[in-house]
Design a protein around this motif. Structure first.
Motif, short mmCIF file in Angstrom:
data_model
loop_
_atom_site.label_atom_id
_atom_site.label_comp_id
_atom_site.label_asym_id
_atom_site.label_seq_id
_atom_site.Cartn_x
_atom_site.Cartn_y
_atom_site.Cartn_z
N THR A 209 0.86 -1.19 0.00
CA THR A 209 0.00 0.00 0.00
C THR A 209 0.89 1.24 0.00
OG1 THR A 209 -0.21 0.10 2.40
CG2 THR A 209 -1.84 -1.21 1.23
N TYR A 229 -8.08 6.18 -5.04
CA TYR A 229 -9.19 7.04 -5.44
C TYR A 229 -8.88 8.46 -5.00
CZ TYR A 229 -11.77 2.86 -6.56
OH TYR A 229 -12.16 1.68 -7.13
N ALA A 233 -8.86 13.83 1.75
CA ALA A 233 -8.39 13.13 2.94
C ALA A 233 -8.45 14.04 4.16
CB ALA A 233 -6.97 12.63 2.72
N THR A 236 -5.90 10.25 7.76
CA THR A 236 -5.51 8.97 7.16
C THR A 236 -5.17 7.90 8.21
OG1 THR A 236 -3.23 9.68 6.95
CG2 THR A 236 -4.63 10.03 5.03
N GLY A 238 -5.31 4.83 10.29
CA GLY A 238 -6.11 3.62 10.14
C GLY A 238 -6.46 3.28 8.70
N PHE A 243 -7.83 -1.01 4.92
CA PHE A 243 -7.43 -1.73 3.71
C PHE A 243 -7.33 -3.23 3.99
CE2 PHE A 243 -4.54 -3.65 0.75
CZ PHE A 243 -4.89 -3.09 -0.47
N ALA A 269 -10.28 4.51 0.96
CA ALA A 269 -10.52 5.89 0.49
C ALA A 269 -11.71 6.50 1.24
CB ALA A 269 -10.78 5.89 -1.01
N ILE A 272 -10.74 7.51 5.07
CA ILE A 272 -9.92 8.70 5.35
C ILE A 272 -10.69 10.01 5.19
CG2 ILE A 272 -7.77 7.53 4.76
CD1 ILE A 272 -7.82 8.98 2.10
P1 ATP Z 1 -1.90 3.98 8.46
O1 ATP Z 1 -0.63 3.60 9.15
O2 ATP Z 1 -2.17 5.46 8.47
O3 ATP Z 1 -3.07 3.17 8.86
P2 ATP Z 1 -0.64 2.77 6.21
O4 ATP Z 1 0.66 3.50 6.10
O5 ATP Z 1 -0.62 1.41 6.78
O6 ATP Z 1 -1.72 3.67 6.92
P3 ATP Z 1 -1.23 3.57 3.50
O7 ATP Z 1 -0.38 2.91 2.49
O8 ATP Z 1 -0.92 4.98 3.88
O9 ATP Z 1 -1.30 2.62 4.78
O10 ATP Z 1 -2.77 3.55 3.03
C1 ATP Z 1 -3.48 2.35 2.80
C2 ATP Z 1 -4.43 2.54 1.64
O11 ATP Z 1 -5.36 3.59 1.97
C3 ATP Z 1 -3.77 3.02 0.36
O12 ATP Z 1 -3.23 1.93 -0.38
C4 ATP Z 1 -4.95 3.68 -0.34
O13 ATP Z 1 -5.81 2.69 -0.90
C5 ATP Z 1 -5.69 4.34 0.82
N1 ATP Z 1 -5.23 5.72 1.02
C6 ATP Z 1 -4.35 6.19 1.93
N2 ATP Z 1 -4.13 7.53 1.80
C7 ATP Z 1 -4.92 7.92 0.76
C8 ATP Z 1 -5.20 9.17 0.12
N3 ATP Z 1 -4.61 10.31 0.53
N4 ATP Z 1 -6.08 9.19 -0.92
C9 ATP Z 1 -6.71 8.07 -1.32
N5 ATP Z 1 -6.51 6.85 -0.77
C10 ATP Z 1 -5.62 6.77 0.26
#
Ligand code: ATP
Length: 292
Positions: A209, A229, A233, A236, A238, A243, A269, A272
């Motif tokens: 991700t 998508y 946001a 973000t 969680g 996912f 999406a 957030i």
């Molecule tokens: P967190 O630690 O904040 O829970 P993470 O670092 O584990 O998140 P990310 O890769 O930041 O995970 O985000 C997971 C998924 O969420 C991304 O693959 C995407 O599908 C969605 N996502 C995150 N940020 C955005 C954004 N700004 N716009 C659209 N989709 C997003």
């Protein structure tokens, strides 16, 4: 169709969130703006994400014998997550995440407490429940021995297992090959894997991700990126947990991998666009109408 059974083996924390304009320097005290206590922990968050999307979710984990523990159990129950396999451990605190939010910065200290007591011996009591699951979902906020034990068990029983290696911890590369899917974010991916190393046996199961840049995955020697998508946001926190919970639901329903990733992409999406990790997690109807 009966809802698939997803077993989440993982952490349960109370998130203690302090919002402050300025961060204290060493020895300094500052006045913050807001304080909130919220249910959290990657295990619990992912369990709630999957339950909201209609799966039959059961959790294996532990809380401590304190008010936070009682509150976290109540919160899981309210979300229809089965807590039959969540024990209240004596003489230890419920896991805590001290989260300091300051402008665009966040700093987190986790005290695992009861999560450290989710040992292989503890999980082994629930072998039959694991055997009867459609899919197992696990993260790295419980002891490494337990992660390894679960990988071995799922392989023995031929149960698909999604491993979300967050926070990143090294495990022997033999074990990665026992995972059905591995879902690091970009920084966990950089710490743990080398995509160029095609011989390592995990390239066909990685789903990386990448926040606003979407998701990259490699299946059957094909490397693809699905864009995120474009949404407004708001918070973000969680996104990754939503996912993983959503991916688990779609895969447990035997949806193809690309459809499953698209579903998870849409669920995160949506999540957030609201404040809070669990608060923003969407329902099935919300995801389906977003995808329409
Ligand atoms: P967190 O630690 O904040 O829970 P993470 O670092 O584990 O998140 P990310 O890769 O930041 O995970 O985000 C997971 C998924 O969420 C991304 O693959 C995407 O599908 C969605 N996502 C995150 N940020 C955005 C954004 N700004 N716009 C659209 N989709 C997003």
């Amino acid at each position: 169709m009966n809802s698939p059974i997803i077993t989440v083996i993982g952490s349960i924390n109370t998130d203690m969130v302090t919002v402050t304009e300025s961060l204290p320097n060493q020895g300094e005290t500052v006045i913050g703006d807001q304080f909130k206590m919220k249910p959290g922990g990657k295990g619990a968050n992912q369990a709630v994400a999957a339950a909201r999307l209609g799966a039959n979710v059961q959790m294996i984990g532990k809380v401590g014998q304190d008010q936070n523990g009682a509150d976290m159990l109540k919160a899981l129950k309210k979300e229809n997550v089965s807590i039959r396999m969540v024990e209240t451990a004596p003489k230890i605190n419920t896991g805590i995440a001290n989260i300091i939010l300051s402008n665009n910065d966040n700093r987190i200290i986790i005290v695992p407490g009861a999560n450290d007591k989710v040992t292989p011996e503890y999980v082994s009591q629930f072998k039959e429940d694991i055997r009867n699951s459609d899919l197992v979902l696990i993260q790295f906020e419980i002891p490494v021995d337990t992660i390894i034990y679960c990988l071995d068990l799922c392989n023995e029983y031929n149960i698909p297992i999604i491993v979300n290696p967050a926070p990143a911890k090294k495990i022997a590369s033999d074990y990665w090959s026992k995972a059905t899917y591995i879902t690091p974010n970009e920084s966990e991916y950089t710490q743990l894997f080398d995509f160029k190393d095609r011989s390592s046996g995990f390239n066909d199961k990685l789903i990386v991700t990448k926040g606003a840049h979407g998701v990259s995955y490699s299946m059957n020697d094909e490397y693809m990126t699905l864009p995120a998508y474009s949404v407004n946001a708001v918070d973000t926190t969680g996104a990754g947990d939503t996912f993983n919970g959503a991916l688990a639901v779609a895969l447990s329903e035997k949806k193809p991998i690309s459809t499953s990733i698209k579903f998870a992409n849409a669920a995160s999406a949506l999540s957030i666009q609201k404040f809070g990790a669990q608060d923003g997690m969407p329902t099935r109807t919300e995801v389906e109408s977003f995808l329409r």
